[in-house]
Write an enzyme that holds these catalytic residues in place. Structure first.
Site, PDB file in Angstrom:
ATOM      1  N   ASP A 216       0.777  -1.247   0.000  1.00  0.00           N
ATOM      2  CA  ASP A 216       0.000   0.000   0.000  1.00  0.00           C
ATOM      3  C   ASP A 216       0.813   1.305   0.000  1.00  0.00           C
ATOM      4  OD1 ASP A 216      -1.566  -2.098   0.851  1.00  0.00           O
ATOM      5  OD2 ASP A 216      -2.151  -1.171   2.725  1.00  0.00           O
TER       6      ASP A 216
ATOM      7  N   GLN B 133       4.252   0.632   2.184  1.00  0.00           N
ATOM      8  CA  GLN B 133       4.531  -0.584   2.941  1.00  0.00           C
ATOM      9  C   GLN B 133       5.683  -1.325   2.281  1.00  0.00           C
ATOM     10  OE1 GLN B 133       1.881  -1.997   5.708  1.00  0.00           O
ATOM     11  NE2 GLN B 133       2.628   0.117   5.791  1.00  0.00           N
TER      12      GLN B 133
ATOM     13  N   PHE C 115       2.152  -0.635   9.950  1.00  0.00           N
ATOM     14  CA  PHE C 115       1.151  -0.869   8.912  1.00  0.00           C
ATOM     15  C   PHE C 115       0.677   0.475   8.328  1.00  0.00           C
ATOM     16  CE2 PHE C 115      -0.786  -5.412   9.405  1.00  0.00           C
ATOM     17  CZ  PHE C 115       0.464  -5.962   9.256  1.00  0.00           C
ATOM     18  N   SER C 116      -0.277   0.358   7.408  1.00  0.00           N
ATOM     19  CA  SER C 116      -0.670   1.523   6.603  1.00  0.00           C
ATOM     20  C   SER C 116      -1.236   2.670   7.429  1.00  0.00           C
ATOM     21  CB  SER C 116      -1.686   1.101   5.547  1.00  0.00           C
ATOM     22  OG  SER C 116      -1.003   0.387   4.553  1.00  0.00           O
TER      23      SER C 116
ATOM     24  N   ARG D  42      -7.340  -0.846  11.634  1.00  0.00           N
ATOM     25  CA  ARG D  42      -6.111  -0.345  10.997  1.00  0.00           C
ATOM     26  C   ARG D  42      -6.356   0.687   9.906  1.00  0.00           C
ATOM     27  NH1 ARG D  42      -6.646  -5.795   9.718  1.00  0.00           N
ATOM     28  NH2 ARG D  42      -7.079  -6.298   7.538  1.00  0.00           N
ATOM     29  N   ASP D  43      -5.219   1.189   9.404  1.00  0.00           N
ATOM     30  CA  ASP D  43      -5.127   2.022   8.207  1.00  0.00           C
ATOM     31  C   ASP D  43      -5.743   3.417   8.400  1.00  0.00           C
ATOM     32  OD1 ASP D  43      -4.116  -0.374   7.330  1.00  0.00           O
ATOM     33  OD2 ASP D  43      -5.868  -0.926   6.135  1.00  0.00           O
TER      34      ASP D  43
ATOM     35  N   GLU E  58     -10.356  -2.473   4.163  1.00  0.00           N
ATOM     36  CA  GLU E  58      -9.030  -1.948   4.478  1.00  0.00           C
ATOM     37  C   GLU E  58      -8.882  -0.549   3.868  1.00  0.00           C
ATOM     38  OE1 GLU E  58      -6.335  -5.890   5.060  1.00  0.00           O
ATOM     39  OE2 GLU E  58      -6.447  -5.229   2.987  1.00  0.00           O
TER      40      GLU E  58
ATOM     41  N   TRP F 108      -3.828  -9.238  -3.477  1.00  0.00           N
ATOM     42  CA  TRP F 108      -3.407 -10.203  -2.445  1.00  0.00           C
ATOM     43  C   TRP F 108      -3.604 -11.639  -2.914  1.00  0.00           C
ATOM     44  CZ3 TRP F 108       0.017  -8.901   0.751  1.00  0.00           C
ATOM     45  CH2 TRP F 108       0.043  -7.643   1.333  1.00  0.00           C
TER      46      TRP F 108
HETATM   47  C1  FRU Z   1      -3.822  -3.611   2.804  1.00  0.00           C
HETATM   48  C2  FRU Z   1      -3.142  -4.029   4.093  1.00  0.00           C
HETATM   49  C3  FRU Z   1      -3.511  -3.066   5.217  1.00  0.00           C
HETATM   50  C4  FRU Z   1      -2.377  -3.216   6.167  1.00  0.00           C
HETATM   51  C5  FRU Z   1      -1.206  -3.433   5.227  1.00  0.00           C
HETATM   52  C6  FRU Z   1      -0.147  -4.353   5.763  1.00  0.00           C
HETATM   53  O1  FRU Z   1      -3.192  -4.098   1.659  1.00  0.00           O
HETATM   54  O2  FRU Z   1      -3.513  -5.358   4.432  1.00  0.00           O
HETATM   55  O3  FRU Z   1      -4.786  -3.296   5.784  1.00  0.00           O
HETATM   56  O4  FRU Z   1      -2.200  -2.082   6.957  1.00  0.00           O
HETATM   57  O5  FRU Z   1      -1.736  -3.969   4.038  1.00  0.00           O
HETATM   58  O6  FRU Z   1       0.967  -4.387   4.928  1.00  0.00           O
END
Ligand code: FRU
Length: 456
Positions: free
Chosen positions: A31, A47, A87-88, A155-156, A206, A296
């Site tokens: 990301d 990331q 993480f993001s 997250r994120d 996400e 993914w």
């Molecule tokens: C999305 C994700 C986020 C997470 C990150 C981890 O692609 O799964 O939710 O923060 O990648 O690398």
């Protein structure tokens, strides 16, 4: 993100390295993070794994650009530490020093993610780090985490300024919803509202992004709020994908314009458009995004090296009124002075051995094929009565059935469609001329790309 094994690549594939799509020199990438424009520079954090081309020890890499096309990679900006992965998240300029890290600090807001250990369960909580050198180096805030709800699926954070306060959009991933929090100082956060579950919920949510987008053909200066949500799987192709909602936002609550139950609206119809978020503080209030050009479903096994994965091109977003709704339009940001090659409506071909932009009229029953030097197709885009379909042959190495499943966008009853196609290394992006339909597709030919061919 899913927890499966990674292929440890040893391949070196210079013919697959794009020029206009950002790649790291020799590491993993997923990301985009911390998109912020500061002092004439677009920052792109992302990331990455400091140790190589596989997902792990996730940290924030850093690149900068002045034109959104030519990127310079810098050393790792925020590094995984003692099992706490980075993480993001997003970055803001704290001009008024609300957080107390110093006026004009660049503040990164990210998810501190820990895997489960014998002593404690997995956790995800929001954390801060600040930079006084234009994003080159960051210091973790000693009071981290700043927002912890005791979840491993939280997250994120996407943070932006609204009037007199900060807003954070953050996912409760397995509850298919975005939580909106507010803060005066980036440290103390108060829950304001939730968005969702709504639209596409066949995969975890996400990477939310909430920002305003200009309405083309609307009142002067008219803008509307757009919420981008990535989901995995369950996107337009069934794999990783992104939906969007248009609505109103009053600083605390987002109200979607569409009735609940409306079919999801996809940001991109291809296999490889994920985790896109928007730049904060972009010049002229342009709505500019960039995403991760992979899925993914197979990202960990993509046979490129020494790097793995690229960003998409940056895109400029707008909204147009169609059938009583506001609909997203997207156009690629290209290098200044690039003149697109022209193709169609009669059969023909143009070379595409380097990064290439082609404007093409694709007639119904016509096919546009990206062909490699060995004569084999890498991607085919066809128009029929139902719409546009993109198909890819199986690559060398097994990426599973999702890679070869067709990607489709409905466009019923069209005699022809004008497309802008950008071919660049292992990424092909297709935009309808009106910007309403896009496909981002990874291509993995064994030999360099050679031609874009129209057959009618
Ligand atoms: C999305 C994700 C986020 C997470 C990150 C981890 O692609 O799964 O939710 O923060 O990648 O690398």
């Amino acid at each position: 993100m899913t927890a499966d094994a990674t292929t440890t690549t040893t391949a070196t594939t210079p013919h697959l390295r794009p020029a206009w799509h950002f790649t790291t020199a020799d590491r993993w990438l997923n990301d985009p993070n911390g998109l912020v424009f500061a002092d004439g520079v677009y920052h792109l954090f992302f990331q990455t794994n400091p140790h190589g081309p596989t997902w792990g020890d996730i940290s924030w890499g850093h690149a900068t650009s002045t034109d959104l096309v030519t990127w310079t990679e810098h050393p790792i900006a925020i590094r995984e530490q003692d099992g706490e992965m980075v993480f993001s998240g997003s970055a803001v300029l704290d001009r008024e020093d609300t957080a107390g890290f110093g006026p004009g600090s660049m503040v990164a807001v990210w998810t501190a993610a820990r895997d489960a250990t014998d002593d404690r369960p997995a956790s995800q909580a929001q954390a801060l780090a600040y930079s006084h050198d234009g994003g080159r180096t960051f210091t973790r805030y000693a009071g981290n985490p700043v927002l912890d709800i005791g979840s491993a699926e939280f997250r994120d954070p996407y943070v932006f300024r609204h009037d007199d306060h900060w807003v954070m959009a953050v996912v409760e991933a397995d509850r298919y919803r975005v939580a909106l929090y507010t803060s005066l100082d980036l440290r103390d956060w108060t829950l304001a509202s939730h968005v969702g579950p709504v639209g596409a919920v066949d995969g975890i949510w996400e990477c939310p992004a909430l920002f305003t987008v200009p309405v083309h053909g609307g009142a002067p200066g008219e803008r509307a709020w757009v919420l981008l949500v990535s989901l995995n799987p369950g996107g337009a192709t069934g794999g990783s994908g992104m939906q969007y909602l248009v609505g109103d936002f009053d600083g605390y609550r987002f109200t979607p314009a569409a009735a609940p139950g409306r079919a999801p609206r996809w940001v991109d119809h291809g296999h490889d458009y994920y985790a896109a978020v928007a730049w904060g503080d972009a010049p002229d209030a342009r709505a500019l995004t960039i995403g991760w050009a992979s899925s993914w479903a197979y990202a960990r096994h993509v046979p490129t090296g020494p790097w793995r994965s690229s960003m998409t091109l940056a895109r400029e977003l707008g909204l147009v009124r169609a059938d009583g709704e506001l609909v997203l339009v997207q156009h690629p940001v290209l290098p200044a002075g690039v003149s697109p090659l022209q193709l169609g409506p009669a059969a023909g071909a143009v070379p595409c051995s380097g990064p290439t932009v082609v404007d093409v009229t694709l007639p119904r029953a016509g096919r546009l094929t990206v062909v490699a030097e060995d004569g084999l197709p890498a991607l085919t885009v066809a128009l029929d009565d139902a719409g546009l379909t993109a198909t890819r042959p199986a690559p060398s190495g097994d990426l599973g059935p999702h890679f070869t499943a067709p990607a489709h966008a409905p466009l019923p009853g069209r005699a022809a469609v004008d497309l802008r196609v950008v071919v660049d290394g292992d990424v092909v992006e297709v935009f309808t001329a009106d910007g309403r339909i896009t496909f981002c597709e990874l291509v993995l030919p064994d030999t360099p790309l050679a031609q874009l061919r129209l057959t009618t």
